[in-house]
Write an enzyme that holds these catalytic residues in place. Structure first.
Site, PDB file in Angstrom:
ATOM      1  N   ARG A  46       0.851  -1.196   0.000  1.00 23.10           N
ATOM      2  CA  ARG A  46       0.000   0.000   0.000  1.00 23.10           C
ATOM      3  C   ARG A  46       0.887   1.246   0.000  1.00 23.10           C
ATOM      4  O   ARG A  46       0.618   2.225  -0.669  1.00 23.10           O
ATOM      5  CB  ARG A  46      -0.960   0.020   1.196  1.00 23.10           C
ATOM      6  CG  ARG A  46      -1.738   1.336   1.263  1.00 23.10           C
ATOM      7  CD  ARG A  46      -2.936   1.417   2.232  1.00 23.10           C
ATOM      8  NE  ARG A  46      -2.972   0.452   3.283  1.00 23.10           N
ATOM      9  CZ  ARG A  46      -2.246   0.524   4.407  1.00 23.10           C
ATOM     10  NH1 ARG A  46      -1.420   1.529   4.612  1.00 23.10           N
ATOM     11  NH2 ARG A  46      -2.349  -0.422   5.323  1.00 23.10           N
ATOM     12  N   TYR A  98     -16.140  17.602 -15.124  1.00 24.65           N
ATOM     13  CA  TYR A  98     -16.481  16.183 -15.178  1.00 24.65           C
ATOM     14  C   TYR A  98     -17.556  15.876 -14.123  1.00 24.65           C
ATOM     15  O   TYR A  98     -17.425  16.267 -12.963  1.00 24.65           O
ATOM     16  CB  TYR A  98     -15.206  15.362 -14.930  1.00 24.65           C
ATOM     17  CG  TYR A  98     -15.432  13.881 -14.968  1.00 24.65           C
ATOM     18  CD1 TYR A  98     -15.679  13.226 -16.166  1.00 24.65           C
ATOM     19  CD2 TYR A  98     -15.420  13.122 -13.805  1.00 24.65           C
ATOM     20  CE1 TYR A  98     -15.902  11.866 -16.209  1.00 24.65           C
ATOM     21  CE2 TYR A  98     -15.636  11.757 -13.835  1.00 24.65           C
ATOM     22  CZ  TYR A  98     -15.878  11.132 -15.043  1.00 24.65           C
ATOM     23  OH  TYR A  98     -16.104   9.789 -15.074  1.00 24.65           O
ATOM     24  N   ASP A 170      -7.105  19.679 -13.630  1.00 19.91           N
ATOM     25  CA  ASP A 170      -7.402  18.369 -14.209  1.00 19.91           C
ATOM     26  C   ASP A 170      -6.927  18.418 -15.663  1.00 19.91           C
ATOM     27  O   ASP A 170      -7.535  19.086 -16.504  1.00 19.91           O
ATOM     28  CB  ASP A 170      -8.916  18.107 -14.110  1.00 19.91           C
ATOM     29  CG  ASP A 170      -9.313  16.731 -14.643  1.00 19.91           C
ATOM     30  OD1 ASP A 170      -8.552  16.157 -15.447  1.00 19.91           O
ATOM     31  OD2 ASP A 170     -10.401  16.243 -14.268  1.00 19.91           O
ATOM     32  N   LYS A 195      -7.732   7.487 -19.247  1.00 18.55           N
ATOM     33  CA  LYS A 195      -7.982   8.052 -20.575  1.00 18.55           C
ATOM     34  C   LYS A 195      -6.688   8.045 -21.409  1.00 18.55           C
ATOM     35  O   LYS A 195      -6.189   6.992 -21.710  1.00 18.55           O
ATOM     36  CB  LYS A 195      -8.595   9.446 -20.424  1.00 18.55           C
ATOM     37  CG  LYS A 195      -9.676   9.543 -19.321  1.00 18.55           C
ATOM     38  CD  LYS A 195     -10.957   8.796 -19.638  1.00 18.55           C
ATOM     39  CE  LYS A 195     -11.927   8.681 -18.476  1.00 18.55           C
ATOM     40  NZ  LYS A 195     -12.277   9.901 -17.790  1.00 18.55           N
TER      41      LYS A 195
HETATM   42  C1  PLP Z   1     -12.793  10.237 -16.477  1.00 24.68           C
HETATM   43  C2  PLP Z   1     -12.480  11.566 -15.895  1.00 24.68           C
HETATM   44  C3  PLP Z   1     -12.316  11.742 -14.507  1.00 24.68           C
HETATM   45  C4  PLP Z   1     -12.516  10.611 -13.520  1.00 24.68           C
HETATM   46  O1  PLP Z   1     -11.535   9.625 -13.662  1.00 24.68           O
HETATM   47  P1  PLP Z   1     -11.809   8.057 -13.364  1.00 24.68           P
HETATM   48  O2  PLP Z   1     -10.508   7.441 -13.755  1.00 24.68           O
HETATM   49  O3  PLP Z   1     -12.969   7.642 -14.191  1.00 24.68           O
HETATM   50  O4  PLP Z   1     -12.093   7.959 -11.897  1.00 24.68           O
HETATM   51  C5  PLP Z   1     -11.979  13.005 -14.044  1.00 24.68           C
HETATM   52  N1  PLP Z   1     -11.822  14.050 -14.889  1.00 24.68           N
HETATM   53  C6  PLP Z   1     -11.982  13.927 -16.217  1.00 24.68           C
HETATM   54  C7  PLP Z   1     -11.803  15.110 -17.098  1.00 24.68           C
HETATM   55  C8  PLP Z   1     -12.311  12.682 -16.771  1.00 24.68           C
HETATM   56  O5  PLP Z   1     -12.495  12.578 -18.089  1.00 24.68           O
END
Ligand code: PLP
Length: 379
Positions: A46, A98, A170, A195
């Site tokens: 962890r 998001y 982000d 992504k």
């Molecule tokens: C998908 C996404 C998230 C969340 O991420 P997860 O890996 O699905 O928890 C946050 N911000 C953006 C812009 C995203 O496309």
């Protein structure tokens, strides 16, 4: 080291055991000690794992940061940032963000007494109006989902620094290939590595990258104390994905441009949202803070008919109708019935998510096949 070399070598060393070029998948929860406390820096997975550490070093390298951290999902990474805050603190967030981030802020952290202000940030100077002595964090997502709005990171970071407030960005849509927020003045960069960083639609993961040692130490403490880490298998896959990030992104951008321009000239299409267009409201800011415009394109059809939009996404053959984005394969989504279905129609329409809006994550297939697919689906 240049970016295109960093994706392959950044933060990486050959494994000390046998000099394997790729880090082994250290599928272990624990590490043998010769005497209590006698270990080689690894006690429990962890806290640390060599495969995850290799990935965390790669995250830091590609974002020009000093410290990288990997989490079990993008939302787990955002959750760790929010745990830097205390009851009574305030956050200023973009209002076009998001949906899962909005849900985490409003359905979990509001209950812990943290106050969120959701505001339009297309004009970054507005942020200052909402700052008071309880403000601790500014949350920026750029480009935004699904409307591809652009927020000025440099101006926002100047406001954050002036008021000693943390700025988190982000960077999921842009990736460090297009935009490096730490260099533009942000304190924390966050990714859904699910992504583009992973890039192959085969894992769920989050990342944080920071420069400041004190913030890093607090986040490492939270990562270990809350335990929302990712496993060694997924760490290996993400590391493999990052090695081709630059060439994938180059093609995502080329195909994104081709698709955006095709749609713009299509007689049945009303609006196309893509920051590379000269008439995009923040095109100049996009040009100044990004090296290219990415592979995300959203559009609406003339007449704004809900059923017609559903038919288009059902007709697509190469574009897969699915949530998520950023993989090698092209995906299409209909926000009004999918990601934004839970938001009342009047609310979602305020930010532009109308009935006919379709969001494309343009993949790296041959552009002729992608255009032919859109042509047959739109008619
Ligand atoms: C998908 C996404 C998230 C969340 O991420 P997860 O890996 O699905 O928890 C946050 N911000 C953006 C812009 C995203 O496309």
């Amino acid at each position: 080291m240049k970016f295109n070399t960093k994706t392959i070598h950044g933060g990486q060393e050959h494994d000390p055991a046998y000099r394997s070029v790729m880090p082994p998948i250290y599928q272990t929860s624990t590490y043998a000690q010769s005497t209590p406390g006698g270990h080689k820096g690894y006690e429990y997975s962890r806290t640390h794992n060599p495969t995850r550490n290799a990935l965390e070093n790669a995250f830091a390298s590609i974002e020009n940061g000093n410290y990288g951290m990997a989490f079990g999902s993008g939302l787990a990474a955002i959750d760790a940032i929010l745990k830097l805050l205390k009851t009574g603190d305030e956050v200023i967030s973009t209002n076009d963000l998001y949906g899962g981030t909005y849900r985490l802020f409003t359905k979990i952290y509001e209950d812990f007494g943290i106050k969120f202000h959701f505001i339009g940030m297309e004009n970054a100077e507005r942020i200052e109006d909402y700052i008071n002595d309880r403000t601790k964090l500014i949350w920026v997502e750029t480009p935004t989902n699904p409307m591809l709005n652009i927020i000025d990171i440099v101006t926002t970071s100047k406001i954050a620094k002036k008021h000693k407030v943390l700025l988190a960005v982000d960077n999921t849509f842009a990736t460090p290939y297009l935009q490096q927020p730490l260099d533009l003045g942000a304190d924390i960069v966050m990714h859904s590595a699910t992504k583009y960083l992973g890039g192959h639609s085969d894992l769920v993961m989050g990342a944080l990258i920071v420069n400041d040692k004190e913030i890093a130490e607090r986040l490492f403490f939270i990562q270990n104390a809350s335990g929302a880490i990712c496993g060694p298998q997924d760490s290996f896959l993400a590391l493999r994905g990052i090695k081709t990030l630059h060439i994938r992104m180059q093609r995502h951008c080329e195909n994104g441009k081709t698709v955006a321009e095709y749609l713009k000239n299509h007689p049945k299409i009303e609006n196309v949202y893509w920051p590379g267009f000269k008439n995009h409201p923040n095109h100049e800011i996009a040009k100044s803070q990004m090296t290219d415009f990415g592979g995300m394109v959203s559009f609406t059809t003339k007449g704004n008919n809900y059923d017609e939009a559903i038919k288009i996404v059902e007709n697509l053959k190469i574009f897969t109708l699915a949530e998520s984005l950023g993989g090698v394969e092209s995906l299409a989504g209909h926000p009004a019935s999918m990601t934004h279905a839970s938001i009342p129609k009047e609310e979602r329409e305020k930010t532009g998510v109308v009935d006919s809006l379709i969001r494309l994550s343009v993949g790296i297939e041959d552009e002729a096949d992608l255009i032919a697919d859109l042509k047959q689906a739109i008619g």
